[in-house]
Each structure stands twice: as structure tokens, then as C-alpha cells.
Design a protein around this motif. Structure first.
Motif, PDB file in Angstrom:
ATOM      1  N   GLN A  36      13.598  -3.904  -0.215  1.00  0.00           N
ATOM      2  CA  GLN A  36      14.085  -5.158  -0.760  1.00  0.00           C
ATOM      3  C   GLN A  36      15.601  -5.190  -0.664  1.00  0.00           C
ATOM      4  OE1 GLN A  36      12.207  -7.670  -2.147  1.00  0.00           O
ATOM      5  NE2 GLN A  36      10.361  -6.565  -1.569  1.00  0.00           N
ATOM      6  N   MET A  37      16.163  -6.368  -0.535  1.00  0.00           N
ATOM      7  CA  MET A  37      17.610  -6.534  -0.455  1.00  0.00           C
ATOM      8  C   MET A  37      18.291  -5.937  -1.682  1.00  0.00           C
ATOM      9  SD  MET A  37      20.080  -7.733   1.268  1.00  0.00           S
ATOM     10  CE  MET A  37      21.691  -8.437   1.115  1.00  0.00           C
ATOM     11  N   ALA A  38      17.697  -6.139  -2.851  1.00  0.00           N
ATOM     12  CA  ALA A  38      18.284  -5.622  -4.089  1.00  0.00           C
ATOM     13  C   ALA A  38      18.335  -4.091  -4.069  1.00  0.00           C
ATOM     14  CB  ALA A  38      17.492  -6.112  -5.296  1.00  0.00           C
ATOM     15  N   ASP A  39      17.299  -3.470  -3.503  1.00  0.00           N
ATOM     16  CA  ASP A  39      17.283  -2.007  -3.399  1.00  0.00           C
ATOM     17  C   ASP A  39      18.412  -1.515  -2.500  1.00  0.00           C
ATOM     18  OD1 ASP A  39      14.979  -1.921  -4.992  1.00  0.00           O
ATOM     19  OD2 ASP A  39      13.648  -1.964  -3.239  1.00  0.00           O
ATOM     20  N   VAL A  40      18.601  -2.201  -1.379  1.00  0.00           N
ATOM     21  CA  VAL A  40      19.654  -1.824  -0.437  1.00  0.00           C
ATOM     22  C   VAL A  40      21.021  -2.000  -1.082  1.00  0.00           C
ATOM     23  CG1 VAL A  40      20.739  -2.359   1.783  1.00  0.00           C
ATOM     24  CG2 VAL A  40      18.243  -2.262   1.602  1.00  0.00           C
ATOM     25  N   ALA A  41      21.216  -3.119  -1.772  1.00  0.00           N
ATOM     26  CA  ALA A  41      22.496  -3.357  -2.447  1.00  0.00           C
ATOM     27  C   ALA A  41      22.741  -2.282  -3.510  1.00  0.00           C
ATOM     28  CB  ALA A  41      22.527  -4.752  -3.062  1.00  0.00           C
ATOM     29  N   GLY A  42      21.696  -1.856  -4.187  1.00  0.00           N
ATOM     30  CA  GLY A  42      21.829  -0.785  -5.171  1.00  0.00           C
ATOM     31  C   GLY A  42      22.245   0.527  -4.533  1.00  0.00           C
ATOM     32  N   ARG A  43      21.650   0.838  -3.386  1.00  0.00           N
ATOM     33  CA  ARG A  43      22.026   2.062  -2.669  1.00  0.00           C
ATOM     34  C   ARG A  43      23.461   1.962  -2.153  1.00  0.00           C
ATOM     35  NH1 ARG A  43      16.854   3.006   1.131  1.00  0.00           N
ATOM     36  NH2 ARG A  43      18.186   4.580   2.087  1.00  0.00           N
ATOM     37  N   VAL A  44      23.844   0.780  -1.688  1.00  0.00           N
ATOM     38  CA  VAL A  44      25.221   0.564  -1.228  1.00  0.00           C
ATOM     39  C   VAL A  44      26.178   0.733  -2.406  1.00  0.00           C
ATOM     40  CG1 VAL A  44      26.834  -1.196  -0.392  1.00  0.00           C
ATOM     41  CG2 VAL A  44      24.649  -0.849   0.775  1.00  0.00           C
ATOM     42  N   SER A  45      25.811   0.195  -3.560  1.00  0.00           N
ATOM     43  CA  SER A  45      26.645   0.317  -4.756  1.00  0.00           C
ATOM     44  C   SER A  45      26.942   1.780  -5.067  1.00  0.00           C
ATOM     45  CB  SER A  45      25.937  -0.344  -5.941  1.00  0.00           C
ATOM     46  OG  SER A  45      26.648  -0.131  -7.132  1.00  0.00           O
ATOM     47  N   GLU A  46      25.912   2.603  -4.998  1.00  0.00           N
ATOM     48  CA  GLU A  46      26.099   4.036  -5.242  1.00  0.00           C
ATOM     49  C   GLU A  46      26.977   4.676  -4.168  1.00  0.00           C
ATOM     50  OE1 GLU A  46      22.226   5.793  -5.528  1.00  0.00           O
ATOM     51  OE2 GLU A  46      21.641   4.515  -7.210  1.00  0.00           O
ATOM     52  N   SER A  47      26.779   4.274  -2.923  1.00  0.00           N
ATOM     53  CA  SER A  47      27.504   4.887  -1.803  1.00  0.00           C
ATOM     54  C   SER A  47      28.988   4.543  -1.790  1.00  0.00           C
ATOM     55  CB  SER A  47      26.884   4.464  -0.466  1.00  0.00           C
ATOM     56  OG  SER A  47      25.562   4.941  -0.366  1.00  0.00           O
TER      57      SER A  47
ATOM     58  N   GLY B 102      30.624   3.284  -4.540  1.00  0.00           N
ATOM     59  CA  GLY B 102      31.195   3.420  -5.869  1.00  0.00           C
ATOM     60  C   GLY B 102      31.700   2.125  -6.465  1.00  0.00           C
ATOM     61  N   ARG B 103      30.978   1.031  -6.208  1.00  0.00           N
ATOM     62  CA  ARG B 103      31.361  -0.280  -6.741  1.00  0.00           C
ATOM     63  C   ARG B 103      30.170  -0.876  -7.484  1.00  0.00           C
ATOM     64  NH1 ARG B 103      35.303   1.729  -4.895  1.00  0.00           N
ATOM     65  NH2 ARG B 103      37.099   0.739  -3.968  1.00  0.00           N
ATOM     66  N   PRO B 104      30.432  -1.813  -8.408  1.00  0.00           N
ATOM     67  CA  PRO B 104      29.332  -2.483  -9.120  1.00  0.00           C
ATOM     68  C   PRO B 104      28.440  -3.268  -8.158  1.00  0.00           C
ATOM     69  CG  PRO B 104      31.446  -2.954 -10.164  1.00  0.00           C
ATOM     70  CD  PRO B 104      31.739  -2.252  -8.872  1.00  0.00           C
ATOM     71  N   LEU B 105      27.299  -3.699  -8.666  1.00  0.00           N
ATOM     72  CA  LEU B 105      26.307  -4.366  -7.836  1.00  0.00           C
ATOM     73  C   LEU B 105      26.821  -5.660  -7.203  1.00  0.00           C
ATOM     74  CD1 LEU B 105      23.465  -4.125  -6.760  1.00  0.00           C
ATOM     75  CD2 LEU B 105      22.633  -5.295  -8.799  1.00  0.00           C
ATOM     76  N   GLY B 106      27.636  -6.430  -7.883  1.00  0.00           N
ATOM     77  CA  GLY B 106      28.165  -7.680  -7.315  1.00  0.00           C
ATOM     78  C   GLY B 106      28.943  -7.437  -6.024  1.00  0.00           C
ATOM     79  N   PRO B 107      29.996  -6.613  -6.073  1.00  0.00           N
ATOM     80  CA  PRO B 107      30.723  -6.311  -4.837  1.00  0.00           C
ATOM     81  C   PRO B 107      29.846  -5.606  -3.797  1.00  0.00           C
ATOM     82  CG  PRO B 107      32.067  -5.740  -6.726  1.00  0.00           C
ATOM     83  CD  PRO B 107      30.699  -6.086  -7.249  1.00  0.00           C
ATOM     84  N   ALA B 108      28.918  -4.777  -4.259  1.00  0.00           N
ATOM     85  CA  ALA B 108      28.039  -4.084  -3.314  1.00  0.00           C
ATOM     86  C   ALA B 108      27.120  -5.072  -2.592  1.00  0.00           C
ATOM     87  CB  ALA B 108      27.206  -3.021  -4.036  1.00  0.00           C
ATOM     88  N   THR B 109      26.700  -6.123  -3.291  1.00  0.00           N
ATOM     89  CA  THR B 109      25.876  -7.157  -2.652  1.00  0.00           C
ATOM     90  C   THR B 109      26.695  -7.914  -1.616  1.00  0.00           C
ATOM     91  OG1 THR B 109      24.529  -7.336  -4.640  1.00  0.00           O
ATOM     92  CG2 THR B 109      24.420  -9.175  -3.090  1.00  0.00           C
ATOM     93  N   MET B 110      27.962  -8.206  -1.949  1.00  0.00           N
ATOM     94  CA  MET B 110      28.853  -8.852  -0.981  1.00  0.00           C
ATOM     95  C   MET B 110      29.042  -7.950   0.236  1.00  0.00           C
ATOM     96  SD  MET B 110      30.883 -11.319  -0.029  1.00  0.00           S
ATOM     97  CE  MET B 110      31.276 -12.292  -1.452  1.00  0.00           C
ATOM     98  N   PHE B 111      29.285  -6.673  -0.007  1.00  0.00           N
ATOM     99  CA  PHE B 111      29.449  -5.692   1.059  1.00  0.00           C
ATOM    100  C   PHE B 111      28.205  -5.660   1.939  1.00  0.00           C
ATOM    101  CE2 PHE B 111      29.027  -1.546   2.952  1.00  0.00           C
ATOM    102  CZ  PHE B 111      30.311  -1.133   3.262  1.00  0.00           C
TER     103      PHE B 111
END
Length: 122
Positions: free
Chosen positions: A70-81, A83-92
Motif C-alpha cells: 500500500q502507498m501508506a506502507d511505502v510512505a511509512g518505510r520512507v519516513s523511517e529511512s 528520518g522525517r514525519p509521515l507528511g514530508p515522507a509522503t511528499m518525498f
């Protein structure tokens, strides 16, 4: 005498190789990854190491291709990678899709979204 000439020739060859390696031209930057990193920075996501940002960005498409991902799962993994909150990680993640997932972008342009665009506000 022959052995000395061979040893000297070998030493000169090794020195020449070392010199040529030391003055080799620097690696050229990849315009695609530079453009991606610039887009990330311009979106307000700053303070990231360019190599890490590029590496994480290039991992987004393979993550999205995993079955049941899911997109949300990927954004969550990006957030961890990154080191940014979910909002910026979703943009990334959205920027990474734009730059590194041409098939997904083409599908969206054709009206067939391979990802849930509601997460981006579309």
C-alpha cells in the motif's frame, strides 16, 4: 641485467597506472538524480544527504511493486529511512514516483492509477 630491465619496466608501468588512476576525471553527476534531489529540496524537505535521498527514492518503485503493498506502507518505510514525519515522507514518496517510476506516471496520465491518489489529495 635483463632482470633489472624487466623489474624497472614493471615498476614504471605500475607507477604510470597509479598516476593515471590518481588524475582520472571525476565521476559525472546523474542529471536525473540531481533533478530528483533538487525537487525534494525545493518541496521543503531539507537536510537530507543527497546519496541517501537518491537511494531511498530509487527504492520506492520496487517497494510499490511488492504484492499487496500500500502507498501508506511505502510512505511509512520512507519516513523511517529519511528520518522525517509521515507528511514530508509522503511528499518525498510522490516525488520519487514522479522521477523514478515512469510506468506509474504514464498510467496516471492515461487515467489508470496504479496507486491510490487519495493519499496525495487528488
Amino acid at each position: 641485467m635483463k632482470c633489472i630491465r624487466i623489474a624497472t619496466a614493471g615498476s614504471l608501468a605500475a607507477a604510470g597506472l597509479a598516476l593515471s588512476l590518481s588524475v582520472a576525471s571525476p565521476a559525472q553527476a546523474d542529471p536525473e538524480t540531481d533533478a530528483f534531489f533538487n525537487a525534494v529540496t525545493e518541496s521543503g524537505i531539507t537536510g537530507l544527504d543527497p546519496a541517501t535521498a537518491t537511494q531511498v527514492g530509487q527504492q520506492v518503485c520496487p517497494m510499490l511493486a511488492e504484492p499487496g503493498q500500500q502507498m501508506a506502507d511505502v510512505a511509512g518505510r520512507v519516513s523511517e529511512s529519511i528520518g522525517r514525519p509521515l507528511g514530508p515522507a509522503t511528499m518525498f514518496t510522490g516525488l520519487a514516483i514522479t522521477w523514478f517510476c515512469p510506468g506509474a506516471v504514464a498510467s496516471i496520465a492515461n487515467g489508470d492509477s496504479p496507486i491510490p491518489l487519495g493519499l496525495f489529495g487528488f
